[in-house]
Design a protein around this motif. Structure first.
Motif, PDB file in Angstrom:
ATOM      1  N   LEU A 215       0.832  -1.207   0.000  1.00 22.94           N
ATOM      2  CA  LEU A 215       0.000   0.000   0.000  1.00 22.94           C
ATOM      3  C   LEU A 215       0.866   1.256   0.000  1.00 22.94           C
ATOM      4  O   LEU A 215       0.574   2.226  -0.714  1.00 22.94           O
ATOM      5  N   PHE A 216       1.922   1.252   0.804  1.00 21.02           N
ATOM      6  CA  PHE A 216       2.790   2.432   0.812  1.00 21.02           C
ATOM      7  C   PHE A 216       3.549   2.569  -0.498  1.00 21.02           C
ATOM      8  O   PHE A 216       3.759   3.691  -0.995  1.00 21.02           O
ATOM      9  N   ASN A 217       3.974   1.447  -1.098  1.00 14.24           N
ATOM     10  CA  ASN A 217       4.652   1.531  -2.399  1.00 14.24           C
ATOM     11  C   ASN A 217       3.770   2.242  -3.425  1.00 14.24           C
ATOM     12  O   ASN A 217       4.244   3.091  -4.189  1.00 14.24           O
ATOM     13  N   VAL A 218       2.492   1.885  -3.453  1.00 12.49           N
ATOM     14  CA  VAL A 218       1.572   2.488  -4.414  1.00 12.49           C
ATOM     15  C   VAL A 218       1.336   3.953  -4.077  1.00 12.49           C
ATOM     16  O   VAL A 218       1.365   4.833  -4.965  1.00 12.49           O
ATOM     17  N   TYR A 219       1.101   4.244  -2.797  1.00 12.93           N
ATOM     18  CA  TYR A 219       0.865   5.635  -2.395  1.00 12.93           C
ATOM     19  C   TYR A 219       2.087   6.501  -2.719  1.00 12.93           C
ATOM     20  O   TYR A 219       1.949   7.632  -3.222  1.00 12.93           O
ATOM     21  N   LEU A 234      -1.307  14.919   6.017  1.00 15.63           N
ATOM     22  CA  LEU A 234      -1.530  13.479   5.943  1.00 15.63           C
ATOM     23  C   LEU A 234      -0.289  12.770   5.413  1.00 15.63           C
ATOM     24  O   LEU A 234       0.080  11.685   5.892  1.00 15.63           O
ATOM     25  N   HIS A 235       0.373  13.388   4.454  1.00 16.96           N
ATOM     26  CA  HIS A 235       1.580  12.802   3.871  1.00 16.96           C
ATOM     27  C   HIS A 235       2.647  12.620   4.955  1.00 16.96           C
ATOM     28  O   HIS A 235       3.286  11.555   5.037  1.00 16.96           O
ATOM     29  N   ARG A 236       2.830  13.624   5.791  1.00 23.66           N
ATOM     30  CA  ARG A 236       3.810  13.518   6.865  1.00 23.66           C
ATOM     31  C   ARG A 236       3.402  12.437   7.871  1.00 23.66           C
ATOM     32  O   ARG A 236       4.250  11.678   8.360  1.00 23.66           O
ATOM     33  N   GLU A 237       2.109  12.351   8.167  1.00 25.39           N
ATOM     34  CA  GLU A 237       1.630  11.323   9.089  1.00 25.39           C
ATOM     35  C   GLU A 237       1.922   9.930   8.544  1.00 25.39           C
ATOM     36  O   GLU A 237       2.339   9.032   9.287  1.00 25.39           O
ATOM     37  N   ILE A 238       1.726   9.750   7.250  1.00 28.25           N
ATOM     38  CA  ILE A 238       2.006   8.446   6.626  1.00 28.25           C
ATOM     39  C   ILE A 238       3.490   8.129   6.689  1.00 28.25           C
ATOM     40  O   ILE A 238       3.900   7.021   7.071  1.00 28.25           O
ATOM     41  N   LEU A 239       4.336   9.108   6.356  1.00 28.71           N
ATOM     42  CA  LEU A 239       5.776   8.873   6.350  1.00 28.71           C
ATOM     43  C   LEU A 239       6.306   8.540   7.737  1.00 28.71           C
ATOM     44  O   LEU A 239       7.275   7.777   7.886  1.00 28.71           O
ATOM     45  N   ASP A 240       5.665   9.088   8.776  1.00 29.61           N
ATOM     46  CA  ASP A 240       6.128   8.882  10.146  1.00 29.61           C
ATOM     47  C   ASP A 240       5.485   7.671  10.826  1.00 29.61           C
ATOM     48  O   ASP A 240       5.725   7.437  12.016  1.00 29.61           O
ATOM     49  N   ALA A 241       4.664   6.912  10.094  1.00 31.23           N
ATOM     50  CA  ALA A 241       3.854   5.862  10.723  1.00 31.23           C
ATOM     51  C   ALA A 241       4.573   4.532  10.871  1.00 31.23           C
ATOM     52  O   ALA A 241       3.998   3.579  11.412  1.00 31.23           O
ATOM     53  N   ASP A 243       5.628   0.904  10.628  1.00 31.35           N
ATOM     54  CA  ASP A 243       4.961  -0.276  10.080  1.00 31.35           C
ATOM     55  C   ASP A 243       3.466  -0.070   9.876  1.00 31.35           C
ATOM     56  O   ASP A 243       2.795  -0.941   9.311  1.00 31.35           O
ATOM     57  N   MET A 244       2.936   1.055  10.337  1.00 25.82           N
ATOM     58  CA  MET A 244       1.495   1.311  10.235  1.00 25.82           C
ATOM     59  C   MET A 244       1.144   2.213   9.043  1.00 25.82           C
ATOM     60  O   MET A 244       0.028   2.708   8.955  1.00 25.82           O
ATOM     61  N   LYS A 245       2.057   2.386   8.119  1.00 24.06           N
ATOM     62  CA  LYS A 245       1.782   3.233   6.950  1.00 24.06           C
ATOM     63  C   LYS A 245       0.537   2.768   6.200  1.00 24.06           C
ATOM     64  O   LYS A 245      -0.318   3.572   5.819  1.00 24.06           O
ATOM     65  N   GLY A 246       0.456   1.464   5.962  1.00 24.38           N
ATOM     66  CA  GLY A 246      -0.685   0.926   5.218  1.00 24.38           C
ATOM     67  C   GLY A 246      -2.003   1.208   5.914  1.00 24.38           C
ATOM     68  O   GLY A 246      -3.008   1.516   5.271  1.00 24.38           O
ATOM     69  N   LYS A 247      -2.010   1.114   7.248  1.00 20.11           N
ATOM     70  CA  LYS A 247      -3.243   1.369   7.990  1.00 20.11           C
ATOM     71  C   LYS A 247      -3.689   2.814   7.836  1.00 20.11           C
ATOM     72  O   LYS A 247      -4.883   3.097   7.644  1.00 20.11           O
ATOM     73  N   ILE A 248      -2.742   3.753   7.900  1.00 20.00           N
ATOM     74  CA  ILE A 248      -3.091   5.172   7.739  1.00 20.00           C
ATOM     75  C   ILE A 248      -3.677   5.419   6.353  1.00 20.00           C
ATOM     76  O   ILE A 248      -4.674   6.128   6.194  1.00 20.00           O
ATOM     77  N   ILE A 249      -3.086   4.803   5.350  1.00 16.68           N
ATOM     78  CA  ILE A 249      -3.585   4.973   3.978  1.00 16.68           C
ATOM     79  C   ILE A 249      -4.996   4.410   3.849  1.00 16.68           C
ATOM     80  O   ILE A 249      -5.895   5.045   3.299  1.00 16.68           O
ATOM     81  N   ALA A 250      -5.197   3.190   4.364  1.00 19.68           N
ATOM     82  CA  ALA A 250      -6.487   2.508   4.198  1.00 19.68           C
ATOM     83  C   ALA A 250      -7.613   3.208   4.939  1.00 19.68           C
ATOM     84  O   ALA A 250      -8.785   3.089   4.548  1.00 19.68           O
ATOM     85  N   THR A 251      -7.292   3.934   6.005  1.00 19.59           N
ATOM     86  CA  THR A 251      -8.336   4.580   6.810  1.00 19.59           C
ATOM     87  C   THR A 251      -8.533   6.049   6.460  1.00 19.59           C
ATOM     88  O   THR A 251      -9.240   6.763   7.175  1.00 19.59           O
ATOM     89  N   ASN A 252      -7.929   6.506   5.377  1.00 18.34           N
ATOM     90  CA  ASN A 252      -8.087   7.899   4.944  1.00 18.34           C
ATOM     91  C   ASN A 252      -8.487   7.971   3.472  1.00 18.34           C
ATOM     92  O   ASN A 252      -7.917   8.742   2.694  1.00 18.34           O
ATOM     93  N   GLN A 253      -9.498   7.188   3.113  1.00 16.19           N
ATOM     94  CA  GLN A 253      -9.865   7.118   1.700  1.00 16.19           C
ATOM     95  C   GLN A 253     -10.668   8.317   1.209  1.00 16.19           C
ATOM     96  O   GLN A 253     -11.006   8.404   0.029  1.00 16.19           O
TER      97      GLN A 253
END
Length: 402
Positions: A215-219, A234-241, A243-253
């Motif tokens: 998920l992070f690779n695609v994002y 949101l981008h900074r939150e994802i980068l700082d997450a 192992d939870m990067k995918g979860k942040i992406i999936a919950t911010n659609q």
């Protein structure tokens, strides 16, 4: 009280379940139900807290308070199993050898199986009415293969086939590392991006897209492809997450890039599920498992959604998938269930051997007494019958549990 042990041993955590088996009652496996046994103790440990695997097993057995060791154990391990042993790539000192663990703790049988093989055996315990969502209805064909694909931290695949006695055996697969096949101009550019990112000259595996890390690779690709659509906070939150990067992406659609990420993921997931359907023709069921399945079920179950559209889009052979029943598995304990089931089968095998030994001993005693009491061939005949019974029993045990 007799017990059996089931373990789910990952790179980070080890989870153990101890089951009590009532040896005074008839016990058997029933399709669609969990293996027999009462869960009496369970624990999860951080692997980094223990120098060796034996140390964590010792802690569990001590904390359980049982007075004698389990009869059998099955450990589902995150890695390839060779000769009942496994080495963890991220914990070099954690080499597990089943026979050595058995000797150390006095367990009759310790079996190691790949973690996704355990998931495959867990499928046999599913109540499809309450634990699955039907994605494509089709009649199940008795004796046909079963297949499974599941996206979580990585992408796992396995398949099951029945023996002559109807018992399904599960086999591992590295299908998650086959080639990712883009399905649009945007995804062709994604493939090029991933090839550069991972220094791949010719291909990248589908797991690079269909997994939590995928998920992070695609994002990441989309954020570079469409920089004007990046939400900086949101981008900074994802980068700082971490192992939870995918979860942040999936919950911010509600964010366009996250939504598009999830659509690309679901399309690639459905496409690979369709490939599994074509490769194995699992007319006894294709099961979609893994942690990302129930968490994203709306993308997966929608008839006009990216998953099912890609699943069914197989060109001139698309019709061949119509005979494959497809289920989304909504529970996430398949690996633990499969380890429990395998430990129970080994327990039955041990019990059958014990009964066999007692019966053989009894027949030999009778034959010996008869030979002493008479000079005719009666004792010899009984001995021959005893040998025949022994061979038949051994063949039955082999056929039942191989």
């Amino acid at each position: 009280m007799e017990t059996i042990l089931a373990g789910d041993i990952g790179g980070t955590n080890s989870r153990f379940d101890l089951y009590q088996i009532n040896t005074n009652e008839h016990q058997e496996l029933i399709s669609g139900k969990r293996a027999p046994g009462k869960l009496i103790f369970e624990r999860q440990y951080m692997n980094c807290d223990f120098p060796t695997f034996n140390d964590v097993v010792r802690r569990f057995l001590e904390e359980s308070g049982i007075s004698k060791p389990p009869i059998t154990a099955c450990l589902a391990v995150a890695g390839p199993v060779y000769n009942n042993s496994v080495e963890f790539t991220n914990r070099k000192e954690w080499k597990i050898v089943g026979e050595a663990v058995a000797r150390t703790f006095g367990i009759r049988t310790v079996r190691l199986i790949n973690d996704f093989v355990a998931v495959g055996y867990g499928l046999l315990t599913l109540n499809e009415d309450t634990e699955c969502i039907t994605l494509q209805a089709a009649p199940k064909r008795e004796g046909a293969p079963i297949a499974c694909i599941g996206a979580g931290t990585g992408l796992g695949e396995c398949y099951l086939t029945p023996s002559n006695m109807g018992q399904y055996a599960c086999y591992p697969s590295e299908g998650g590392h086959t080639e990712y096949a883009p399905r649009s101009e945007l995804e062709i550019r994604l493939l090029g991006y991933l090839m550069k990112k991972f220094n791949a000259n010719h291909r990248v595996s589908v797991e690079r897209v269909v997994s939590g890390t995928g998920l992070f690779n695609v994002y990441e690709f989309l954020s570079k492809e469409m920089p004007d659509k990046v939400d900086r906070n949101l981008h900074r939150e994802i980068l700082d997450a971490g192992d939870m990067k995918g979860k942040i992406i999936a919950t911010n659609q509600e964010n366009e890039l996250c939504r598009l990420t999830m659509e690309i993921f679901a399309g690639a997931y459905g496409s690979e599920a369709g490939c599994a359907g074509l490769k194995w023709l699992p007319q006894a069921g294709l099961y979609i498992t893994g942690g990302l399945t129930p968490k994203n079920i709306d993308l997966i179950r929608r008839e006009d959604g990216p998953f099912l559209r890609a699943f069914k889009d197989k060109g001139r052979v698309s019709h061949m998938l119509n005979s494959v029943p497809v289920y989304a598995v909504m529970v996430e304990d398949m690996g633990r269930r499969g380890a429990h089931r395998t430990a129970f089968i080994d327990f039955l095998s041990v019990e059958d051997i014990n009964i066999f030994k007692r019966n053989v001993g009894s027949h030999e005693h009778v034959a010996t007494n008869l030979s002493k009491a008479s000079s005719d061939s009666c004792g010899g005949c009984n001995a021959n019958l005893c040998l025949a019974a022994a061979i038949s029993a051994a063949m039955f045990i082999f056929a039942k549990y191989r």
